[in-house]
Design an enzyme around this catalytic site. Sequence first.
Site, PDB file in Angstrom:
ATOM      1  CG  ASN A  74      37.493  38.400  35.246  1.00  0.00           C
ATOM      2  OD1 ASN A  74      36.447  39.031  35.157  1.00  0.00           O
ATOM      3  ND2 ASN A  74      38.482  38.778  36.036  1.00  0.00           N
ATOM      4  CB  ILE A  75      34.747  32.633  36.394  1.00  0.00           C
ATOM      5  CG1 ILE A  75      33.595  33.177  35.529  1.00  0.00           C
ATOM      6  CG2 ILE A  75      34.186  31.903  37.624  1.00  0.00           C
ATOM      7  CD1 ILE A  75      32.758  32.100  34.854  1.00  0.00           C
ATOM      8  CD  GLU A 114      40.093  38.204  27.226  1.00  0.00           C
ATOM      9  OE1 GLU A 114      39.828  37.622  28.302  1.00  0.00           O
ATOM     10  OE2 GLU A 114      40.897  39.145  27.149  1.00  0.00           O
ATOM     11  CB  CYS A 169      42.829  34.990  25.982  1.00  0.00           C
ATOM     12  SG  CYS A 169      42.046  34.565  27.560  1.00  0.00           S
TER      13      CYS A 169
HETATM   14  N1  THU Z   1      41.779  38.724  32.715  1.00  0.00           N
HETATM   15  C1  THU Z   1      40.837  38.502  31.764  1.00  0.00           C
HETATM   16  O1  THU Z   1      39.757  37.975  32.029  1.00  0.00           O
HETATM   17  N2  THU Z   1      41.130  38.893  30.502  1.00  0.00           N
HETATM   18  C2  THU Z   1      42.229  39.603  30.146  1.00  0.00           C
HETATM   19  O2  THU Z   1      42.333  40.013  29.000  1.00  0.00           O
HETATM   20  C3  THU Z   1      43.270  39.876  31.120  1.00  0.00           C
HETATM   21  C4  THU Z   1      43.070  39.297  32.465  1.00  0.00           C
HETATM   22  C5  THU Z   1      41.433  38.377  34.093  1.00  0.00           C
HETATM   23  C6  THU Z   1      42.150  37.198  34.685  1.00  0.00           C
HETATM   24  C7  THU Z   1      42.057  37.514  36.169  1.00  0.00           C
HETATM   25  O3  THU Z   1      40.791  37.085  36.648  1.00  0.00           O
HETATM   26  C8  THU Z   1      42.100  39.026  36.234  1.00  0.00           C
HETATM   27  O4  THU Z   1      41.727  39.469  34.930  1.00  0.00           O
HETATM   28  C9  THU Z   1      43.458  39.589  36.624  1.00  0.00           C
HETATM   29  O5  THU Z   1      44.464  39.026  35.852  1.00  0.00           O
END
Ligand code: THU
Length: 138
Positions: free
Chosen positions: A43-44, A56, A94
């Site tokens: 996640n970015i 994802e 996602c």
């Molecule tokens: N996030 C993800 O990258 N994937 C997930 O399955 C759930 C949430 C990230 C988005 C955000 O950067 C952080 O987690 C909190 O929501």
Amino acid sequence: MDNLTELIKAAIDMRKRSYAPYSRFRVGAAILTSDGQIFAGCNIENSAFGPSICAERCAVSKAVSEGHKDFEAIAIAGGASAGGLQYCPPCGVCRQVLSEFSGSDLTVILAKSETDYKTYTLGELLPLSFGADNLDKN
Ligand code: THU
């Protein structure tokens, strides 16, 4: 090491690259192509929040942009920076993005470790999904 163990390991490793200064919730994801390649993403986040991307979709973007659109499985490793990994389910956006490229049989692995994980199908996580078929119907 079998494919799924390697996939989970890639998700856990990629979580270290997470850029999550706002939520402090770090996520890594790794997607396995039908020809056995793994693409991983994290996640970015962004100060404007909206442009943030989940792990994802980062992994899917990397795979698709390298010419891979057939997927067998995705492993997700997420949890707060301060805590351990939890069974982190993919968000709704996602799930929809995964459904663009995969059928309901895609394996979705929510991993707390290489040996502690839960497995679902995309169909279980996104029933009655909207897809390209709907656009062809009147
Ligand atoms: N996030 C993800 O990258 N994937 C997930 O399955 C759930 C949430 C990230 C988005 C955000 O950067 C952080 O987690 C909190 O929501």
